[in-house]
Design a protein around this motif. Sequence first.
Motif, PDB file in Angstrom:
ATOM      1  N   GLN A   1       0.830  -1.209   0.000  1.00 12.21           N
ATOM      2  CA  GLN A   1       0.000   0.000   0.000  1.00 12.21           C
ATOM      3  C   GLN A   1       0.858   1.250   0.000  1.00 12.21           C
ATOM      4  O   GLN A   1       2.025   1.207   0.315  1.00 12.21           O
ATOM      5  CB  GLN A   1      -0.856   0.048   1.274  1.00 12.21           C
ATOM      6  CG  GLN A   1      -1.916  -0.997   1.318  1.00 12.21           C
ATOM      7  CD  GLN A   1      -2.553  -1.061   2.688  1.00 12.21           C
ATOM      8  OE1 GLN A   1      -1.947  -0.654   3.672  1.00 12.21           O
ATOM      9  NE2 GLN A   1      -3.760  -1.559   2.732  1.00 12.21           N
TER      10      GLN A   1
ATOM     11  N   PHE B   1      11.696  11.831   4.768  1.00  7.19           N
ATOM     12  CA  PHE B   1      11.344  11.051   3.582  1.00  7.19           C
ATOM     13  C   PHE B   1       9.844  10.742   3.587  1.00  7.19           C
ATOM     14  O   PHE B   1       9.169  10.883   2.567  1.00  7.19           O
ATOM     15  CB  PHE B   1      12.163   9.753   3.570  1.00  7.19           C
ATOM     16  CG  PHE B   1      12.126   9.039   2.250  1.00  7.19           C
ATOM     17  CD1 PHE B   1      12.975   9.422   1.230  1.00  7.19           C
ATOM     18  CD2 PHE B   1      11.258   7.992   2.033  1.00  7.19           C
ATOM     19  CE1 PHE B   1      12.944   8.777   0.011  1.00  7.19           C
ATOM     20  CE2 PHE B   1      11.228   7.335   0.820  1.00  7.19           C
ATOM     21  CZ  PHE B   1      12.080   7.732  -0.189  1.00  7.19           C
TER      22      PHE B   1
ATOM     23  N   SER C   1       7.071  10.234   0.540  1.00 10.28           N
ATOM     24  CA  SER C   1       5.974   9.266   0.582  1.00 10.28           C
ATOM     25  C   SER C   1       4.623   9.949   0.477  1.00 10.28           C
ATOM     26  O   SER C   1       3.607   9.282   0.371  1.00 10.28           O
ATOM     27  CB  SER C   1       6.034   8.449   1.872  1.00 10.28           C
ATOM     28  OG  SER C   1       7.201   7.679   1.876  1.00 10.28           O
TER      29      SER C   1
ATOM     30  N   LEU D   1      11.552   1.676  -4.688  1.00  9.62           N
ATOM     31  CA  LEU D   1      10.167   1.331  -4.365  1.00  9.62           C
ATOM     32  C   LEU D   1      10.045   0.903  -2.908  1.00  9.62           C
ATOM     33  O   LEU D   1       9.095   1.267  -2.223  1.00  9.62           O
ATOM     34  CB  LEU D   1       9.672   0.211  -5.278  1.00  9.62           C
ATOM     35  CG  LEU D   1       9.315   0.631  -6.694  1.00  9.62           C
ATOM     36  CD1 LEU D   1       8.855  -0.573  -7.491  1.00  9.62           C
ATOM     37  CD2 LEU D   1       8.232   1.687  -6.685  1.00  9.62           C
TER      38      LEU D   1
ATOM     39  N   ALA E   1      11.840   1.902  -0.489  1.00 12.24           N
ATOM     40  CA  ALA E   1      11.957   3.096   0.348  1.00 12.24           C
ATOM     41  C   ALA E   1      10.631   3.846   0.378  1.00 12.24           C
ATOM     42  O   ALA E   1      10.160   4.253   1.442  1.00 12.24           O
ATOM     43  CB  ALA E   1      13.071   4.005  -0.176  1.00 12.24           C
ATOM     44  N   VAL E   2      10.003   3.998  -0.795  1.00 17.05           N
ATOM     45  CA  VAL E   2       8.780   4.793  -0.823  1.00 17.05           C
ATOM     46  C   VAL E   2       7.612   4.026  -0.219  1.00 17.05           C
ATOM     47  O   VAL E   2       6.789   4.590   0.487  1.00 17.05           O
ATOM     48  CB  VAL E   2       8.459   5.223  -2.268  1.00 17.05           C
ATOM     49  CG1 VAL E   2       7.218   6.088  -2.287  1.00 17.05           C
ATOM     50  CG2 VAL E   2       9.611   5.993  -2.857  1.00 17.05           C
ATOM     51  N   LEU E   3       7.544   2.721  -0.466  1.00 16.53           N
ATOM     52  CA  LEU E   3       6.379   1.963  -0.010  1.00 16.53           C
ATOM     53  C   LEU E   3       6.505   1.522   1.448  1.00 16.53           C
ATOM     54  O   LEU E   3       5.529   1.490   2.170  1.00 16.53           O
ATOM     55  CB  LEU E   3       6.161   0.732  -0.885  1.00 16.53           C
ATOM     56  CG  LEU E   3       5.781   1.010  -2.336  1.00 16.53           C
ATOM     57  CD1 LEU E   3       5.759  -0.283  -3.125  1.00 16.53           C
ATOM     58  CD2 LEU E   3       4.432   1.683  -2.424  1.00 16.53           C
TER      59      LEU E   3
ATOM     60  N   GLN F   1       9.363   2.510   3.565  1.00 11.53           N
ATOM     61  CA  GLN F   1      10.299   3.314   4.344  1.00 11.53           C
ATOM     62  C   GLN F   1      11.451   2.478   4.911  1.00 11.53           C
ATOM     63  O   GLN F   1      11.897   2.698   6.026  1.00 11.53           O
ATOM     64  CB  GLN F   1       9.587   4.070   5.485  1.00 11.53           C
ATOM     65  CG  GLN F   1       8.784   5.250   5.021  1.00 11.53           C
ATOM     66  CD  GLN F   1       7.467   4.827   4.420  1.00 11.53           C
ATOM     67  OE1 GLN F   1       6.786   3.996   4.969  1.00 11.53           O
ATOM     68  NE2 GLN F   1       7.118   5.391   3.290  1.00 11.53           N
TER      69      GLN F   1
END
Lengths: 252, 202
Positions: free
Chosen positions: A3, A119, A124, B87, B89-91, B93
């Motif tokens: 997600q 971040f 995000s 991905l 990192a963004v999804l 962390q």
Amino acid sequence: MIQEPFAIGSSHIHRLDPRLKILFATAYSFIVALSNRFPALFAALMLSLLLIGLARLNVWKAAKRMALVNGLILFFWLVIPLTFEGTALFHLGPLSVTREGVLLCARISLKSNAILLIFIALVSTMPITTLGHAMNRLGLPGKLIHLLLLTYRYVFVIDQEYQRLVRAAKIRGFRPETTINTYRTYAYLMGMLFVRASARAERVHHAMVCRGFDGRFYCLRDFSSTRTDWAWSAFMISIILGLVGLEWTRII
Amino acid sequence: MHISEGVLSGPVLVSGIVLAAAGTAIGLKNLDYDRIPQIGILSASFFVASLIHVPIGVSSVHLILNGFVGLILGWGAFPAILVALTLQAVLFQFGGITALGVNTVIMASPAVLCYFLFGRLIIKKPSVALPAAFAAGALSVFLAGILLGLALVFTEKDFFKVSTIVVMAHLPVMAVEGVITALCVGFLKRVQPSMLPGYLRS
């Protein structure tokens, strides 16, 4: 299930120009990573928390994400103070806890949390598609962006495929254990995942060629900076200058 | 296998970024636009596969599969791993921005090395191919552990003991990765050998 819990929102931060957010998050992260003095690091942690607050994120979800990372940092706290050379603070049996080790751990904890919080607050808070388009506008190689967006697009499809294979295995009575049979099941499951993924890749490529794909991937999205964005850039630049000042001029 | 943010020193972070950029540039240069859908979908499946937790004794480890990525993609492992880490990192962390370069180098360079060492062997007969695949899976995790340890030691020589613990902790993962890579390559050889590199040439 995969997600993006922070991507959608209506805060000021969510509405900022994504390019600005990426640039600032990068600059800020590097400055924090290179800082070593506690005033700067504490200030950075506070600023990151402030931005998390401004983004009005679900604090509970953000805290859960941070707990995971801090588990790793706990490992450092358990090992570094005992293995580091330096003046001993106190002794635990034959081992001594050193001052330098404790200070280093404190620095790592502050830096790590500040960088990850910024971040979450800035990167995000945009969908990955927006991230890709903004990175493209910032001049990153087109192929890399294309790869990022396609990978993102298919992560969900492949994840569902994986869930289906696992369900099928469970229905046949599969229970993971430390046996060669378990490893074989996982290996074949993954092999099947790759085989299907590659067949799908071929179909996708053919479909793209049918629709006139000529090898270039166009990002149609344009970003424009509003007056709010300029105000925020001024704010962010002053944050950066402030951190640099705290670290390198030794005011405090 | 990650180094968290805020641990490494400036010179280590910068060399990581430079090396990762160089590797990615080579990987992208060798990559036709025609192959991007394939690499993208494969890197998505590596991303998903790395979420699989495999039991080992009382605990469980998640697969890294960088050896397998290397065997299949060669230099393409650099962009694929960079994208997968971004991905993650963004999804989730799992990481931030500064250590992305170092982490890419830690996982992708053993992958590329394994491609050159074992890539040609895995299309041979199973008695050669399976041990080679095992070696690729195990060695790539071992080397990744060593690189991670080196990154720590270059940051601070007193990190030596931490590095040793990290490398030791990866020994069981090595064995599991080797076994899984070998079995997976064996499976592909029987089911769809055209996915293995160099198959068409042989």
